[in-house]
Design an enzyme around this catalytic site. Structure first.
Site, short mmCIF file in Angstrom:
data_model
loop_
_atom_site.label_atom_id
_atom_site.label_comp_id
_atom_site.label_asym_id
_atom_site.label_seq_id
_atom_site.Cartn_x
_atom_site.Cartn_y
_atom_site.Cartn_z
N LYS A 44 0.84 -1.20 0.00
CA LYS A 44 0.00 0.00 0.00
C LYS A 44 0.88 1.25 0.00
O LYS A 44 2.07 1.18 0.31
CB LYS A 44 -0.89 -0.01 1.25
CG LYS A 44 -0.11 0.01 2.57
CD LYS A 44 -0.99 -0.24 3.77
CE LYS A 44 -0.18 -0.25 5.06
NZ LYS A 44 -0.99 -0.70 6.21
N ARG A 142 -11.23 -0.17 14.45
CA ARG A 142 -10.88 0.70 13.34
C ARG A 142 -11.72 0.33 12.13
O ARG A 142 -12.50 1.12 11.66
CB ARG A 142 -9.38 0.57 13.06
CG ARG A 142 -8.81 1.60 12.14
CD ARG A 142 -7.32 1.49 11.98
NE ARG A 142 -6.90 0.33 11.19
CZ ARG A 142 -5.66 0.10 10.77
NH1 ARG A 142 -4.71 0.95 11.09
NH2 ARG A 142 -5.36 -0.97 10.06
N HIS A 171 -6.91 -7.67 12.84
CA HIS A 171 -5.67 -6.89 12.93
C HIS A 171 -5.43 -6.53 14.39
O HIS A 171 -6.37 -6.16 15.10
CB HIS A 171 -5.84 -5.62 12.07
CG HIS A 171 -4.57 -4.88 11.80
ND1 HIS A 171 -3.41 -5.49 11.35
CD2 HIS A 171 -4.26 -3.56 11.88
CE1 HIS A 171 -2.46 -4.58 11.17
NE2 HIS A 171 -2.95 -3.40 11.49
N TYR A 265 15.92 30.87 6.50
CA TYR A 265 14.81 31.69 6.99
C TYR A 265 14.84 31.87 8.51
O TYR A 265 14.99 30.90 9.25
CB TYR A 265 13.47 31.03 6.64
CG TYR A 265 13.17 31.00 5.16
CD1 TYR A 265 13.30 32.13 4.35
CD2 TYR A 265 12.71 29.82 4.58
CE1 TYR A 265 13.00 32.08 2.99
CE2 TYR A 265 12.40 29.76 3.22
CZ TYR A 265 12.56 30.90 2.44
OH TYR A 265 12.26 30.84 1.11
N CYS A 312 13.85 24.22 4.54
CA CYS A 312 12.95 24.88 3.60
C CYS A 312 12.16 23.85 2.78
O CYS A 312 12.33 22.66 2.94
CB CYS A 312 13.74 25.79 2.66
SG CYS A 312 14.87 26.89 3.53
N MET A 313 11.34 24.35 1.87
CA MET A 313 10.53 23.46 1.05
C MET A 313 11.38 22.54 0.19
O MET A 313 11.05 21.37 0.00
CB MET A 313 9.55 24.26 0.18
CG MET A 313 8.59 23.36 -0.58
SD MET A 313 7.48 24.22 -1.70
CE MET A 313 6.22 24.81 -0.61
C1 LIG Z 1 -0.31 -1.82 6.72
C2 LIG Z 1 -0.94 -3.05 7.21
C3 LIG Z 1 -0.16 -4.20 7.45
C4 LIG Z 1 1.34 -4.23 7.35
O1 LIG Z 1 1.89 -3.77 8.56
P1 LIG Z 1 3.47 -3.79 8.84
O2 LIG Z 1 3.55 -3.45 10.27
O3 LIG Z 1 4.07 -2.74 7.97
O4 LIG Z 1 3.95 -5.15 8.53
C5 LIG Z 1 -0.84 -5.37 7.81
N1 LIG Z 1 -2.17 -5.39 7.96
C6 LIG Z 1 -2.95 -4.29 7.76
C7 LIG Z 1 -4.42 -4.39 7.94
C8 LIG Z 1 -2.36 -3.09 7.39
O5 LIG Z 1 -3.12 -2.00 7.20
#
Ligand SMILES: *Cc1c(COP(=O)(O)O)cnc(C)c1O
Length: 383
Positions: A44, A142, A171, A265, A312-313
């Site tokens: 992701k 979540r 999770h 700056y 800075c940017m």
């Molecule tokens: C991002 C994510 C992971 C991966 O987590 P890591 O700690 O980077 O291994 C696993 N499961 C879910 C649902 C996530 O959103």
């Protein structure tokens, strides 16, 4: 193939990805989980800033079993890159995502009957089967459905034509906390749901930290993100991972600053004696945190040099007074190794008051991604 030195000689800044290290990390995870558990590579957010275009094909070649992303559009992008292995969309999807999910063989994490119905319709229309995973909220609160709702939703999804409820997932909330005993409680809640849904064949519950700490949570697949990037999550046993990502730049200018003069700056850093400062062409627009200004360090000439003045940017300054040979075009390492010195992403994260995931995911598109094997360039991707 070009050498890394040639490919970077005339670049202001770049992200360098070591594909040999990535292979080694896949192998380390494989040793940890064995052959019976799949590796679900979490790619992701542009593969945590490392660039999904370069990372995904390398992971697939290294033998990961599935990919996971969070948005449906990220799954579509993976298919466009030619990925053929199963892709799980871990995040929220709308019923409107169903046709594109089915067309691209994406496995959605289904949290409602409405999404299930839309998938069923799309699958019927396209002559395909829609695979879904059901996420049980076991305590993170979540995403997902409550344990109480899970069994009824799973049975309702199962009754839909052309919908296959393939996976059951959850999770952990405290995976990398010093005390992760809440994982035991979450596991209990998950196992209670799973026992009532024995017909769902594929279960997955572990991110990197959970996979490293709790073998009993490996189940059929582990969702690995950070560990593939070679960063050890906190409070986990050593996994012999190798960092894959470096952030490097070329010194843009070296200038003398007279004693008493200020730089950048607000003139928030003043030379106490005649000083020399090097300009590094990376800024907060590249994802390099503004809060590192006047606090962080960068490697130049194999030494740690203090970042001075406001960041800075697009650029910032470092004090190279102790490096008389420093000159325009020198390599500067913001994350990674130079000679015997290393600046780890975890060090930057700590200084910036955040976590390594955030340091990586913040790296912006302006930075080209240069993928290396040894001293050779494997590929370069640019925005
Ligand atoms: C991002 C994510 C992971 C991966 O987590 P890591 O700690 O980077 O291994 C696993 N499961 C879910 C649902 C996530 O959103």
């Amino acid at each position: 193939m070009t050498s890394i030195a040639d490919a970077t000689r005339s670049r202001n800044a770049w992200v360098e990805i070591d594909l040999d290290a990535l292979d080694a990390n896949v192998a380390a995870v494989r040793r940890l989980v064995g052959q019976a558990t799949e590796i679900i590579a979490v790619v992701k957010a542009n593969a945590y800033g490392a660039g999904v275009q370069g990372i995904a094909p390398a992971l697939e070649a290294a033998g990961v079993d599935r990919f996971a992303v969070v948005w449906t559009s990220e799954g579509v992008a993976l298919r466009r890159l030619g990925s053929r292995i199963p892709i799980v969309v871990l995040g929220h999807a709308f019923p409107a995502d169903a046709p594109v999910a089915v067309a691209n063989d994406l496995t959605l994490t289904c949290h409602s009957l409405e999404v299930g119905r839309a998938l069923s319709e799309a699958a019927l229309a396209q002559g395909k089967t829609a695979r879904v995973h059901l996420k049980v909220d076991t305590g993170l609160h979540r995403f997902g459905v409550t344990a109480a709702e899970s069994v009824a939703l799973a049975e309702a999804l199962r009754a839909l034509p052309r919908v296959e409820v393939e996976g059951l997932t959850t999770h952990m909330a405290n995976a990398d906390e010093p005390d992760d005993s809440f994982s035991v409680e979450q596991h209990k809640r998950f196992a209670a749901v799973a026992a009532r849904l024995p017909w769902i064949p594929y279960r997955h519950t572990a991110n990197s930290a959970t996979a490293l700490r709790r073998q009993e949570l490996h189940y059929d697949g582990v969702r690995i993100g950070l560990a593939l990037h070679g960063v050890q999550p906190e409070n986990t046993p050593t996994a012999h991972l190798q960092p894959i990502l470096s952030l490097k730049a070329r010194v843009a200018r070296v200038a003398e600053v007279a004693a008493g003069e200020g730089v950048s700056y607000g003139l928030r850093w003043r030379a106490e004696r005649p000083a020399r400062v090097a300009l590094i062409p990376v800024g907060y627009a590249d994802g390099w945190r503004r809060t590192l200004g006047n606090r962080g360090e960068v490697l130049v000439g194999g030494r740690r040099c203090a970042m001075v003045g406001t960041l800075c940017m697009d650029q910032f300054l470092v004090d190279v007074t102790e490096l008389p040979a420093a000159a325009e075009g020198d390599e500067a390492v913001l994350i990674g190794r130079q000679g015997a010195e290393v600046i780890a992403a975890t060090e930057i994260a700590r200084l910036a008051g955040t976590i390594p995931w955030d340091v990586f995911a913040s790296l912006q598109a302006r930075l080209p991604r240069i993928y290396r094997r040894g001293e050779r360039v494997d590929r370069i991707t640019e925005a």
